[in-house]
Design a protein around this motif. Structure first.
Motif, PDB file in Angstrom:
ATOM      1  N   CYS A   5      -5.530   4.780  -4.165  1.00 46.57           N
ATOM      2  CA  CYS A   5      -4.269   5.247  -4.730  1.00 46.57           C
ATOM      3  C   CYS A   5      -4.106   4.643  -6.124  1.00 46.57           C
ATOM      4  O   CYS A   5      -4.152   3.419  -6.285  1.00 46.57           O
ATOM      5  N   ILE A   6      -3.919   5.503  -7.112  1.00 48.02           N
ATOM      6  CA  ILE A   6      -3.805   5.064  -8.497  1.00 48.02           C
ATOM      7  C   ILE A   6      -2.394   5.363  -8.996  1.00 48.02           C
ATOM      8  O   ILE A   6      -1.974   6.517  -9.034  1.00 48.02           O
ATOM      9  N   SER A   7      -1.680   4.302  -9.362  1.00 47.44           N
ATOM     10  CA  SER A   7      -0.350   4.455  -9.971  1.00 47.44           C
ATOM     11  C   SER A   7      -0.536   4.344 -11.476  1.00 47.44           C
ATOM     12  O   SER A   7      -1.100   3.374 -11.973  1.00 47.44           O
ATOM     13  N   LEU A   8      -0.069   5.347 -12.191  1.00 48.71           N
ATOM     14  CA  LEU A   8      -0.286   5.428 -13.633  1.00 48.71           C
ATOM     15  C   LEU A   8       0.964   5.077 -14.422  1.00 48.71           C
ATOM     16  O   LEU A   8       2.088   5.336 -13.971  1.00 48.71           O
ATOM     17  N   ASP A   9       0.780   4.539 -15.617  1.00 50.82           N
ATOM     18  CA  ASP A   9       1.852   4.445 -16.601  1.00 50.82           C
ATOM     19  C   ASP A   9       1.936   5.835 -17.214  1.00 50.82           C
ATOM     20  O   ASP A   9       1.087   6.220 -18.032  1.00 50.82           O
ATOM     21  N   GLN A  10       2.920   6.620 -16.785  1.00 53.28           N
ATOM     22  CA  GLN A  10       3.001   8.017 -17.186  1.00 53.28           C
ATOM     23  C   GLN A  10       3.367   8.212 -18.656  1.00 53.28           C
ATOM     24  O   GLN A  10       3.356   9.332 -19.143  1.00 53.28           O
ATOM     25  N   ASN A  11       3.645   7.132 -19.364  1.00 52.68           N
ATOM     26  CA  ASN A  11       3.804   7.223 -20.813  1.00 52.68           C
ATOM     27  C   ASN A  11       2.440   7.257 -21.501  1.00 52.68           C
ATOM     28  O   ASN A  11       2.339   7.591 -22.682  1.00 52.68           O
ATOM     29  N   LYS A  12       1.393   6.882 -20.749  1.00 54.83           N
ATOM     30  CA  LYS A  12       0.039   6.851 -21.307  1.00 54.83           C
ATOM     31  C   LYS A  12      -0.882   7.897 -20.685  1.00 54.83           C
ATOM     32  O   LYS A  12      -1.773   8.413 -21.352  1.00 54.83           O
ATOM     33  N   TYR A  66       0.815  -1.216   0.000  1.00 54.70           N
ATOM     34  CA  TYR A  66       0.000   0.000   0.000  1.00 54.70           C
ATOM     35  C   TYR A  66       0.851   1.270   0.000  1.00 54.70           C
ATOM     36  O   TYR A  66       0.339   2.350   0.293  1.00 54.70           O
ATOM     37  N   ARG A  67       2.111   1.138  -0.356  1.00 53.10           N
ATOM     38  CA  ARG A  67       3.006   2.283  -0.375  1.00 53.10           C
ATOM     39  C   ARG A  67       2.529   3.310  -1.403  1.00 53.10           C
ATOM     40  O   ARG A  67       2.072   2.959  -2.488  1.00 53.10           O
ATOM     41  N   VAL A  68       2.639   4.559  -1.019  1.00 51.17           N
ATOM     42  CA  VAL A  68       2.284   5.677  -1.894  1.00 51.17           C
ATOM     43  C   VAL A  68       3.572   6.240  -2.459  1.00 51.17           C
ATOM     44  O   VAL A  68       4.545   6.449  -1.734  1.00 51.17           O
ATOM     45  N   ARG A  69       3.573   6.477  -3.778  1.00 53.66           N
ATOM     46  CA  ARG A  69       4.781   6.952  -4.459  1.00 53.66           C
ATOM     47  C   ARG A  69       4.534   8.290  -5.141  1.00 53.66           C
ATOM     48  O   ARG A  69       3.393   8.624  -5.461  1.00 53.66           O
ATOM     49  N   PRO A  70       5.606   9.034  -5.394  1.00 52.96           N
ATOM     50  CA  PRO A  70       5.443  10.299  -6.123  1.00 52.96           C
ATOM     51  C   PRO A  70       4.722  10.065  -7.452  1.00 52.96           C
ATOM     52  O   PRO A  70       4.966   9.087  -8.145  1.00 52.96           O
ATOM     53  N   GLY A  71       3.802  10.977  -7.765  1.00 55.56           N
ATOM     54  CA  GLY A  71       3.055  10.882  -9.014  1.00 55.56           C
ATOM     55  C   GLY A  71       1.800  10.037  -8.930  1.00 55.56           C
ATOM     56  O   GLY A  71       0.989  10.037  -9.859  1.00 55.56           O
ATOM     57  N   ASP A  72       1.602   9.314  -7.820  1.00 55.99           N
ATOM     58  CA  ASP A  72       0.352   8.576  -7.658  1.00 55.99           C
ATOM     59  C   ASP A  72      -0.791   9.583  -7.524  1.00 55.99           C
ATOM     60  O   ASP A  72      -0.612  10.693  -7.018  1.00 55.99           O
ATOM     61  N   VAL A  73      -1.958   9.192  -7.972  1.00 57.89           N
ATOM     62  CA  VAL A  73      -3.155  10.011  -7.802  1.00 57.89           C
ATOM     63  C   VAL A  73      -3.974   9.355  -6.704  1.00 57.89           C
ATOM     64  O   VAL A  73      -4.259   8.162  -6.766  1.00 57.89           O
ATOM     65  N   ILE A  74      -4.299  10.136  -5.690  1.00 56.43           N
ATOM     66  CA  ILE A  74      -5.102   9.612  -4.593  1.00 56.43           C
ATOM     67  C   ILE A  74      -6.473  10.279  -4.628  1.00 56.43           C
ATOM     68  O   ILE A  74      -6.592  11.461  -4.956  1.00 56.43           O
ATOM     69  N   ILE A  75      -7.493   9.486  -4.329  1.00 55.09           N
ATOM     70  CA  ILE A  75      -8.868   9.981  -4.330  1.00 55.09           C
ATOM     71  C   ILE A  75      -9.561   9.481  -3.073  1.00 55.09           C
ATOM     72  O   ILE A  75      -9.379   8.325  -2.677  1.00 55.09           O
ATOM     73  N   THR A  76     -10.312  10.376  -2.442  1.00 58.81           N
ATOM     74  CA  THR A  76     -11.025   9.979  -1.226  1.00 58.81           C
ATOM     75  C   THR A  76     -12.200   9.081  -1.598  1.00 58.81           C
ATOM     76  O   THR A  76     -12.909   9.335  -2.568  1.00 58.81           O
ATOM     77  N   ILE A  77     -12.373   8.012  -0.821  1.00 59.99           N
ATOM     78  CA  ILE A  77     -13.456   7.072  -1.101  1.00 59.99           C
ATOM     79  C   ILE A  77     -14.435   6.947   0.068  1.00 59.99           C
ATOM     80  O   ILE A  77     -15.384   6.193  -0.020  1.00 59.99           O
ATOM     81  N   MET A  78     -14.210   7.695   1.122  1.00 54.04           N
ATOM     82  CA  MET A  78     -15.133   7.705   2.260  1.00 54.04           C
ATOM     83  C   MET A  78     -15.392   9.154   2.662  1.00 54.04           C
ATOM     84  O   MET A  78     -14.477   9.967   2.683  1.00 54.04           O
TER      85      MET A  78
END
Length: 162
Positions: free
Chosen positions: A60-67, A24-36
Motif C-alpha cells: 500500500c503506497i500513500s502518496l503526497d498528492q501535491n507531488k 496498516y490502514r488503507v485510506r482513500p487515494g492509496d495505491v495498492i499493488i499485488t506483491i504475491m
C-alpha cells in the motif's frame, strides 16, 4: 485483469486486533499493488472505502498528492515500460512470484509536474474509453457474422439458396 479496486470477501477483526494492526490502514487515494502471485496488478483505493486493513499480499503506497497523483502512479505501474520491466525482473520466488516493500520502494519512478500527470491520466482514460467502444463494436460485428452464418446455413438446408 481489471486493475480496478474490487472488494473481495469481507473479513472482520476485533477492536483489539485493529489497534495492533492500525498502522496498516488503507485510506482513500492509496495505491495498492499485488506483491504475491499476480505481481504488479494495482488499483487506487476509492474515496468511499470504509475502515480497512491491508493484507500481506498487497503493498500500500500513500502518496503526497501535491507531488504525485494516485491515478498517475496507478497508470505508471500498469503502462510504463520501465516499471513493467523493473517489476518483472524483480519478481522472484521458489513457489510463486513475489515482490516486497523494499523492491517497490527502490523502483525508479518518473514523476513529472502535476499538470503533466493530469494530462497523462486524461489521455489514458480517453484511450480506455475508445478501446472499450472498439471492443463493443467488435463483439457486435462477431454476433452479426454468427447470425448471418446461421441464417445462410438454415436457408441452405431448406433448399432456399440458388
Amino acid at each position: 485483469m481489471a486493475n480496478k479496486f474490487r472488494w473481495g470477501k469481507s473479513r472482520f477483526i476485533t477492536d483489539e486486533k485493529y489497534q495492533q494492526l492500525k498502522r496498516y490502514r488503507v485510506r482513500p487515494g492509496d495505491v495498492i499493488i499485488t506483491i504475491m502471485g499476480t505481481c504488479g496488478r494495482c488499483a487506487v483505493v476509492p474515496d468511499d472505502i470504509p475502515l480497512a486493513i491491508n493484507t500481506k499480499h498487497l503493498c500500500c503506497i500513500s502518496l503526497d498528492q501535491n507531488k504525485c497523483l494516485p491515478d498517475y502512479m496507478h497508470q505508471y505501474f500498469l503502462f510504463s515500460p520501465a516499471a513493467r520491466s523493473y517489476l518483472s525482473a524483480q519478481a522472484s520466488g521458489s513457489v510463486m512470484d513475489g515482490l516486497n516493500m523494499g523492491i517497490i520502494k527502490e523502483m525508479p519512478v518518473e514523476v513529472p509536474s502535476i499538470d503533466r500527470q493530469k494530462a497523462v491520466v486524461t489521455n489514458i482514460a480517453e484511450l480506455e474509453i475508445a478501446t472499450a467502444a472498439l471492443h463493443s463494436k467488435y463483439k457486435s460485428n462477431l454476433q452479426d457474422i454468427h447470425d448471418l452464418r446461421q441464417s445462410l446455413l438454415q436457408k441452405a438446408f431448406a433448399g432456399e439458396l440458388t
